[in-house]
Design a protein around this motif. Sequence first.
Motif, mmCIF file in Angstrom:
data_model
loop_
_atom_site.group_PDB
_atom_site.id
_atom_site.type_symbol
_atom_site.label_atom_id
_atom_site.label_comp_id
_atom_site.label_asym_id
_atom_site.label_seq_id
_atom_site.Cartn_x
_atom_site.Cartn_y
_atom_site.Cartn_z
ATOM 1 N N GLU A 50 0.828 -1.204 0.000
ATOM 2 C CA GLU A 50 0.000 0.000 0.000
ATOM 3 C C GLU A 50 0.868 1.262 0.000
ATOM 4 O O GLU A 50 0.589 2.223 -0.715
ATOM 5 C CB GLU A 50 -0.943 0.007 1.200
ATOM 6 N N SER A 51 1.955 1.255 0.762
ATOM 7 C CA SER A 51 2.798 2.453 0.816
ATOM 8 C C SER A 51 3.581 2.663 -0.482
ATOM 9 O O SER A 51 3.867 3.797 -0.858
ATOM 10 C CB SER A 51 3.747 2.402 2.013
ATOM 11 N N ASN A 52 3.899 1.574 -1.192
ATOM 12 C CA ASN A 52 4.666 1.699 -2.432
ATOM 13 C C ASN A 52 3.792 1.919 -3.670
ATOM 14 O O ASN A 52 4.225 2.575 -4.618
ATOM 15 C CB ASN A 52 5.520 0.449 -2.658
ATOM 16 N N PHE A 53 2.596 1.332 -3.667
ATOM 17 C CA PHE A 53 1.759 1.367 -4.867
ATOM 18 C C PHE A 53 0.407 2.053 -4.671
ATOM 19 O O PHE A 53 -0.315 2.278 -5.638
ATOM 20 C CB PHE A 53 1.524 -0.056 -5.379
ATOM 21 N N GLY A 54 0.028 2.327 -3.426
ATOM 22 C CA GLY A 54 -1.247 2.976 -3.178
ATOM 23 C C GLY A 54 -2.455 2.082 -3.349
ATOM 24 O O GLY A 54 -3.567 2.562 -3.525
ATOM 25 N N VAL A 55 -2.241 0.768 -3.339
ATOM 26 C CA VAL A 55 -3.341 -0.196 -3.454
ATOM 27 C C VAL A 55 -3.229 -1.220 -2.333
ATOM 28 O O VAL A 55 -2.145 -1.437 -1.785
ATOM 29 C CB VAL A 55 -3.350 -0.913 -4.828
ATOM 30 N N LYS A 56 -4.358 -1.833 -2.020
ATOM 31 C CA LYS A 56 -4.395 -2.843 -0.965
ATOM 32 C C LYS A 56 -4.664 -4.214 -1.564
ATOM 33 O O LYS A 56 -5.558 -4.362 -2.383
ATOM 34 C CB LYS A 56 -5.517 -2.497 0.016
ATOM 35 N N LYS A 78 -4.560 -4.270 -9.674
ATOM 36 C CA LYS A 78 -5.108 -3.381 -8.642
ATOM 37 C C LYS A 78 -4.851 -1.915 -8.979
ATOM 38 O O LYS A 78 -5.718 -1.064 -8.780
ATOM 39 C CB LYS A 78 -4.501 -3.709 -7.271
ATOM 40 N N ILE A 79 -3.660 -1.621 -9.497
ATOM 41 C CA ILE A 79 -3.339 -0.248 -9.879
ATOM 42 C C ILE A 79 -4.248 0.198 -11.025
ATOM 43 O O ILE A 79 -4.773 1.312 -11.021
ATOM 44 C CB ILE A 79 -1.846 -0.125 -10.269
ATOM 45 N N LYS A 82 -7.763 0.887 -9.849
ATOM 46 C CA LYS A 82 -7.849 2.119 -9.058
ATOM 47 C C LYS A 82 -7.859 3.364 -9.944
ATOM 48 O O LYS A 82 -8.457 4.377 -9.599
ATOM 49 C CB LYS A 82 -6.685 2.185 -8.062
#
Length: 83
Positions: A50-56, A78-79, A82
Amino acid sequence: MEKEKIITIANDFLVNEFEVDRDDIANDANFKTTLGLDSLDYIDMVVVIESNFGVKLGEADFKKVITFEDFYNTIEQKITEKA
């Protein structure tokens, strides 16, 4: 984000955060066997992703991951979802 960039970032945090030998990371290698992570490690991995790609990534996402290629593809998907 380009897949090559996803792979580079993911491999870097696998080596640095989870102490995986870079030589053991291969697209067709078994993700879970190679990493040898326990359930707490997966929680840490969710946070790092999440911190590197902004996805969970959730439990269902990890169940689909067999190889490192699957791992990269799941993050890429996921990216894309989003965006």
